[in-house]
Design an enzyme around this catalytic site. Structure first.
Site, PDB file in Angstrom:
ATOM      1  N   HIS A   1       0.854  -1.190   0.000  1.00 13.83           N
ATOM      2  CA  HIS A   1       0.000   0.000   0.000  1.00 13.83           C
ATOM      3  C   HIS A   1       0.888   1.237   0.000  1.00 13.83           C
ATOM      4  O   HIS A   1       1.940   1.261   0.636  1.00 13.83           O
ATOM      5  CB  HIS A   1      -0.890   0.013   1.248  1.00 13.83           C
ATOM      6  CG  HIS A   1      -1.373   1.386   1.634  1.00 13.83           C
ATOM      7  ND1 HIS A   1      -0.748   2.144   2.605  1.00 13.83           N
ATOM      8  CD2 HIS A   1      -2.402   2.143   1.173  1.00 13.83           C
ATOM      9  CE1 HIS A   1      -1.376   3.299   2.734  1.00 13.83           C
ATOM     10  NE2 HIS A   1      -2.375   3.325   1.880  1.00 13.83           N
TER      11      HIS A   1
ATOM     12  N   ARG B   1     -16.012   8.768  -4.191  1.00 16.14           N
ATOM     13  CA  ARG B   1     -16.536   7.705  -5.043  1.00 16.14           C
ATOM     14  C   ARG B   1     -16.311   6.357  -4.363  1.00 16.14           C
ATOM     15  O   ARG B   1     -15.169   5.954  -4.089  1.00 16.14           O
ATOM     16  CB  ARG B   1     -15.849   7.736  -6.411  1.00 16.14           C
ATOM     17  CG  ARG B   1     -16.448   6.736  -7.380  1.00 16.14           C
ATOM     18  CD  ARG B   1     -15.872   6.928  -8.775  1.00 16.14           C
ATOM     19  NE  ARG B   1     -16.486   5.989  -9.709  1.00 16.14           N
ATOM     20  CZ  ARG B   1     -16.093   4.731  -9.862  1.00 16.14           C
ATOM     21  NH1 ARG B   1     -15.080   4.260  -9.144  1.00 16.14           N
ATOM     22  NH2 ARG B   1     -16.697   3.934 -10.724  1.00 16.14           N
TER      23      ARG B   1
ATOM     24  N   GLU C   1     -16.527   3.150  -5.244  1.00 14.77           N
ATOM     25  CA  GLU C   1     -15.701   2.139  -5.896  1.00 14.77           C
ATOM     26  C   GLU C   1     -14.216   2.453  -5.752  1.00 14.77           C
ATOM     27  O   GLU C   1     -13.390   1.554  -5.568  1.00 14.77           O
ATOM     28  CB  GLU C   1     -16.072   2.031  -7.385  1.00 14.77           C
ATOM     29  CG  GLU C   1     -17.390   1.341  -7.639  1.00 14.77           C
ATOM     30  CD  GLU C   1     -17.400  -0.104  -7.166  1.00 14.77           C
ATOM     31  OE1 GLU C   1     -16.418  -0.819  -7.407  1.00 14.77           O
ATOM     32  OE2 GLU C   1     -18.395  -0.505  -6.540  1.00 14.77           O
TER      33      GLU C   1
END
Length: 303
Positions: free
Chosen positions: A104, A263, A265
């Protein structure tokens, strides 16, 4: 003086560079791009890669958003201003191989006008990189941390030690009493002061972003051709479940995105494609799984 337009452009370039490098690493899949706009101001470029040779699911997202800061976020950030601007690059990569780690990275910039007449705007940088191996290989951990220390040392002798401790504390799953992985570095709200200028922090942010690809490529190539067992893949899915727990319960970026009408997603692209929660799973004594659990602790010196 650096501007938000310059920061935005450079972060967008870093997204491009990383996507090209990861496509080359995978050798099969390409990133699909979706452009989106945020209700209230701004938008971004969501890029997702799936079902590759080694990259099962990954996202390299760029955003630059602005508008009115919700009250809940004003309270969380301890600020009074209503207007905000934020830009950044956020990455999570889930490999399909249990001996290859999850990684990450996030680099971000935040700006808002001061509530005091004539005062400079509030401006700060945050970010970090951390590694979540399904199996902890100590040589890999040392390589990863040394790579981060080398970047930190170019800008400030105290950065690595300070930010490594910050990462240990931040990427900690309190309800499991274990770290998410082997940590890395994490920093937040770095501002211009007498010790370090904002321009230097920006250069550090970009250097950190550009160390992502070569570091991860090396780690992937160390293990991608090794064989693995069904039991090792089950362990991978169990470790992914811990990753999901952290992101949904504790991650500040996820919370910020949800609270600012981001958003969905794009925000939840960090979740793994497959994870498992096995009731009361116990690692076998003396196993590699037990060894990995023993190394998911704060304060380990990997260098």
């Amino acid at each position: 003086m650096i501007t938000k337009e310059q920061i935005t452009a450079d972060y967008r370039s870093i997204q491009d560079e990383i996507c090209l490098a990861l496509e080359g690493l995978d050798g099969k899949s390409k990133f699909a791009e979706e452009l989106w706009e945020r209700d209230g101001g701004g938008g971004g470029r969501t890029r997702v890669i799936q079902n590759g040779n080694i990259l099962e699911k990954g996202g390299v997202n760029f955003s630059a958003v602005h508008g009115i800061l919700p009250d809940v976020m004003k309270k969380a950030l301890k600020v009074d201003s209503d207007d905000f601007f934020a830009t950044g690059v956020s990455i999570v990569i889930h490999p399909n191989h249990p001996l290859v780690p999850i990684i990450h990275m996030n680099i971000r910039y935040f700006e808002m006008p001061s509530t005091m007449a004539g005062a400079e705007p509030v401006r700060w940088f945050g970010g970090g990189i951390d590694l979540t191996p399904h199996y902890v290989f100590e040589d890999d951990a040392r390589f990863f941390h040394q790579s981060l220390k080398s970047v930190c040392d170019r800008f400030n002798a105290d950065f690595y030690t300070r930010f490594k401790t910050w990462a240990d504390d931040y990427f900690y799953i309190k309800h499991r009493e274990e770290t998410r992985g082997i940590g890395g570095i994490f920093y937040d709200k770095l501002v211009d002061n007498e010790h370090i200028r904002l321009e230097t922090i920006f250069e550090f942010s970009k250097a950190l972003g550009r160390t992502f690809a070569p570091t991860y490529i090396e780690l992937v190539n160390r293990h991608r051709n090794e064989t693995f067992t069904e039991q090792q893949q089950l362990w991978q899915y169990l470790r992914r479940s811990r990753y999901a727990e952290f992101n949904l319960v504790y991650d500040s970026g996820t919370k910020f995105g949800l609270e600012t009408n981001g958003r969905i997603e794009s925000i939840l692209m960090s979740l793994p494609p497959t994870a498992k929660w096995v009731y009361n799973y116990q690692a076998e004594a003396g196993s590699e799984e037990e060894k990995t659990l023993s190394l998911l602790k704060k304060g380990i010196n990997w260098i």
